[in-house]
Design an enzyme around this catalytic site. Structure first.
Site, PDB file in Angstrom:
ATOM      1  N   TYR A 199       0.825  -1.199   0.000  1.00 41.14           N
ATOM      2  CA  TYR A 199       0.000   0.000   0.000  1.00 41.14           C
ATOM      3  C   TYR A 199       0.865   1.257   0.000  1.00 41.14           C
ATOM      4  CZ  TYR A 199      -3.807  -3.133   1.492  1.00 41.14           C
ATOM      5  OH  TYR A 199      -4.724  -4.152   1.594  1.00 41.14           O
ATOM      6  N   HIS A 245       0.710 -11.551   1.633  1.00 36.07           N
ATOM      7  CA  HIS A 245      -0.268 -10.778   0.884  1.00 36.07           C
ATOM      8  C   HIS A 245      -0.859 -11.526  -0.305  1.00 36.07           C
ATOM      9  CE1 HIS A 245      -1.373  -6.352  -0.220  1.00 36.07           C
ATOM     10  NE2 HIS A 245      -2.362  -7.171  -0.483  1.00 36.07           N
TER      11      HIS A 245
END
Length: 279
Positions: free
Chosen positions: A48, A101
């Site tokens: 992110y 992730h």
């Protein structure tokens, strides 16, 4: 804020702020706003590119008891100090939950890295994000420590049955991304949500989030709007009836807003990002 107990007895808030797609300045402010109105959990990730900003928002709010979540990106699964570098960017000495992730690259090496960090006390719980089918089963077959949480797409149009049929018997909790269906106006505007919103004096989104909570899900709606952040947390003083829950359940049409194939997943293993170069 309500909490749920993970399969290792760690208590985790059932609602937090997601920071996906937030620029650093947006993330810092949203984290501060969320913590100021009672949130106890923040979700971020290496990819992110806002971990430093999340850390700043937490420190600005002066909170020392935030349940903090991040995720390792596939390109760092083989880096021995990947967890420590994440902690340094966030400015903390441990994470409450850390995910792999994506099911890409050398994910078993990545999982061993999380197990090592777990034993050292650097992370309190282990999670998988987006794992499914054979790759999910490989982790379950070969891991030493079973995961505590899976982060996966889930909303009234899609209930993530294919992963939860495997993981629920192990006590693994479902943490939902896209809990509002990626903002799909058709989903949010379903007649059942309009009717229940009027009955309970809530918004349609609040009804959907309440459905998630009563299903036993953990949700991380993301917003940079202070009023929406406040509204998303204002879902704990009412309850849907069993009949209303079943009516919402019936909306399940297995519609997904993101579907990864093996080629797309493996492309993540070559997506180089300079995580140190965050604002």
């Amino acid at each position: 804020m309500e909490k749920t107990k993970l399969n290792n007895d760690v208590e985790m808030p059932v609602l937090g702020l997601g920071t996906f797609l937030m620029l650093p300045a947006q993330a810092e402010k949203a984290v501060y706003d969320a913590l100021e109105c009672g949130y106890e959990m923040i979700d971020t990730a290496n990819a992110y590119m806002n971990e430093k900003a999340v850390g700043r928002g937490i420190r600005k709010a002066g909170k020392n008891d935030v349940f903090l979540v991040s995720k390792l990106w596939p390109t760092v699964y083989e880096e021995e100090d990947a967890v420590e570098k994440t902690l340094a960017r966030l400015g903390v000495d441990h994470l409450d939950l850390m995910f792999l992730h994506q099911p890409a690259g050398n994910f078993m090496t990545g999982y061993r890295l999380l197990e090592k960090a777990y034993k050292k006390g650097l992370i309190k719980a282990i999670g998988l994000s987006n794992f499914h089918d054979k790759k999910l089963q490989k982790v379950l077959d070969e891991c030493e420590i079973k995961p505590q949480v899976i982060q996966y797409e889930c909303h009234p149009y899609y209930h993530a049955e294919e992963v939860m049929d495997v993981l629920a018997p192990l006590g693994v909790k479902l943490m939902c991304w896209y809990p509002l269906g990626h903002g799909d106006k058709m989903l949010i505007g379903e007649e059942v949500f309009k009717r229940l919103a009027e009955k309970y004096n809530k918004t349609n989104a609040q009804i959907i989030l309440r459905w998630h909570i009563q299903k036993g899900h953990i949700v991380i709606p993301g917003s940079t709007n202070p009023e929406h952040i406040r509204q998303n947390a204002d879902i704990f003083e009412f309850a849907l009836t069993d009949e209303e829950m079943k009516e919402i359940d019936a909306l399940n049409c297995h519609k997904r807003y993101y579907t990864a194939d093996n080629e797309k997943e493996e492309s993540y293993a070559s997506m180089i990002l300079d995580f140190a170069d965050q604002e």
